[in-house]
Design a protein around this motif. Structure first.
Motif, mmCIF file in Angstrom:
data_model
loop_
_atom_site.group_PDB
_atom_site.id
_atom_site.type_symbol
_atom_site.label_atom_id
_atom_site.label_comp_id
_atom_site.label_asym_id
_atom_site.label_seq_id
_atom_site.Cartn_x
_atom_site.Cartn_y
_atom_site.Cartn_z
ATOM 1 N N TYR A 32 0.863 -1.180 0.000
ATOM 2 C CA TYR A 32 0.000 0.000 0.000
ATOM 3 C C TYR A 32 0.898 1.228 0.000
ATOM 4 O O TYR A 32 1.810 1.339 0.829
ATOM 5 N N ASN A 78 -6.659 -6.144 8.295
ATOM 6 C CA ASN A 78 -7.377 -5.536 7.167
ATOM 7 C C ASN A 78 -7.584 -4.033 7.338
ATOM 8 O O ASN A 78 -8.547 -3.478 6.803
ATOM 9 N N THR A 126 -8.887 -2.453 4.050
ATOM 10 C CA THR A 126 -8.234 -3.064 2.894
ATOM 11 C C THR A 126 -9.042 -4.181 2.249
ATOM 12 O O THR A 126 -8.714 -4.613 1.147
ATOM 13 N N ASP A 127 -10.117 -4.659 2.899
ATOM 14 C CA ASP A 127 -10.893 -5.766 2.334
ATOM 15 C C ASP A 127 -12.368 -5.580 2.670
ATOM 16 O O ASP A 127 -12.867 -6.083 3.684
ATOM 17 N N PRO A 128 -13.112 -4.834 1.824
ATOM 18 C CA PRO A 128 -12.675 -4.192 0.581
ATOM 19 C C PRO A 128 -11.944 -2.878 0.872
ATOM 20 O O PRO A 128 -12.016 -2.349 1.992
ATOM 21 N N LEU A 129 -11.277 -2.355 -0.146
ATOM 22 C CA LEU A 129 -10.527 -1.120 0.010
ATOM 23 C C LEU A 129 -11.490 0.054 0.116
ATOM 24 O O LEU A 129 -12.331 0.277 -0.762
#
Length: 390
Positions: free
Chosen positions: A169, A217, A234-237
């Motif tokens: 990232y 995440n 991050t999951d989802p972004l």
């Protein structure tokens, strides 16, 4: 400095791209120098002091530093003509193991496994090297994730790169984005990216500078221009901007045990935030003109902060029960004068920047060694601080 020209933040303290016409000279690695000084709580209490210094030779503008496997890895921005490198120091022998010529102007550094990832201050690129000294994606073949748009006056750079699992990232300062990607050699797909598989991108706040993993995440990103922090899933972004309010020009952070420690360079403070309650538990003023830059968390709960404005390192107790007058336990003066091995005709100031913990009672600090006009006045240096009882 580089930022989108439509912005007018006069408080931006990211001296990551200083004037391009910097003084350039060479030096050879040497051991020795000033023992430094500073103040402590008095009474013979344990205190940090400069134990040894190391000139980093061709490493100019020594910045971010990280420690892995008994080695210190230093990002060397160079003089912004593309001569950036990584200096690798063996901490046991206190010698330079290698210089890795990645080019560009590395400003941040992350070591994961056998890879070194560096955010480039000359464009929206990530440079990649191997811990064996190999250059995998140097400036001539960099991982481009957020290219500058010169037509529209968007001058891009990457202040930070972190890794969670197999995904990297990176913060793209000018466009306020956080990019999830993996290096993947290949042609430009037409959007200006190169050598990267872009897994996602999200707008995450006004001038994202430092990034820090929180959970498996989650990330926290500092909004350098708006004085706030973003929570980035991050999951989802996705991102929740202005997640909490910082001081002026938040520049660096570390997270431990649910607490985020933030350096606010513009307001000269160290701030501690309880992430579960999203509330500030402590805020310590480090002195007018201190210009704190980066921090490291000591094992006993104290925080060490580099002070670029006063050429010191502060040791800070952020326990909410500690009286404000006692929170700064000690300031340690960095080497000065001849100990900095100045180039001919130059007068360097230490300007400590990167800092990392190497043991329960040891720290390493990188010195940029600029002069008063931010010209390179001496080779970059690494300084070791050791805590002991007088």
């Amino acid at each position: 400095m580089i930022f989108r020209l439509s912005r007018t933040s006069g408080l931006l303290l990211l001296p990551l791209l200083l004037p391009l016409l910097l003084s350039l000279a060479c030096g050879e690695p040497t051991d020795g120098g000033d023992d430094g000084g500073g103040t402590d709580g008095g009474g013979g209490a344990p205190a940090f002091a400069v134990d040894r210094t190391l000139s980093l030779g061709s490493c100019l503008n020594a910045g971010a530093v990280t420690v892995e496997g008994g080695k210190a890895y230093v990002a060397c921005g160079g003089d912004f003509t593309g001569n950036g490198e990584v200096a690798v120091v063996d901490l046991a022998t206190w010698t330079i193991e290698q210089h890795i010529a990645v080019g560009g102007a590395p400003g941040s550094i992350t070591v994961s496994g056998d890879r070194i990832y560096l955010g480039d201050m000359l464009d929206g690129r990530v440079l990649v090297a191997g811990t064996d000294g190999s250059v995998i994606h140097g400036a001539a073949d960099a991982v481009v994730i957020c290219p500058s748009d010169f037509v529209n006056n968007v001058f891009q750079f990457v202040p930070d790169v972190v890794k969670i699992g197999d995904v990297l990232y990176a913060s793209c300062f000018a466009t306020d984005e956080v990019i999830a990607f993996q290096p993947s050699a290949g042609a430009d797909p037409g959007d200006g990216t190169l050598n990267a598989t872009i897994l996602g991108r999200v707008t995450a706040g006004d001038g994202i500078s430092a990034l820090e993993p929180w959970h498996a995440n989650d990330l926290v990103g500092l909004e350098n221009l708006s004085g706030a922090a973003s929570h980035i899933g991050t999951d989802p972004l996705g991102a929740s901007t202005n997640y909490w309010t910082c001081g002026d020009v938040p520049n660096d952070l570390r997270i431990e045990d649910g607490l985020a420690h933030v350096v606010n360079s513009g307001s000269n403070t160290l701030q501690v935030i309880d992430l579960s309650a999203v509330s500030t538990t402590a805020e310590v003023h480090l002195g007018d003109g201190a210009s704190p830059w980066s921090l490291a968390l000591l094992a006993d709960g104290r925080t060490a902060v580099t002070l670029q404005g006063t050429d010191e390192v502060a040791i800070v107790d952020t326990d909410p029960a500690t009286p404000a007058s006692e929170a700064v336990q000690q300031t340690v003066a960095m080497p000065s004068g001849a100990a900095l091995e100045p180039f001919t005709g130059m007068t360097p100031l230490a300007h400590p920047q990167g800092i990392a913990v190497t043991g329960a009672d040891r720290l390493v600090v990188s010195l940029t060694n600029f002069d008063a006009n931010f010209a390179i006045a001496a080779p970059g240096m690494l300084v070791e601080l050791v805590e002991s009882t007088p």
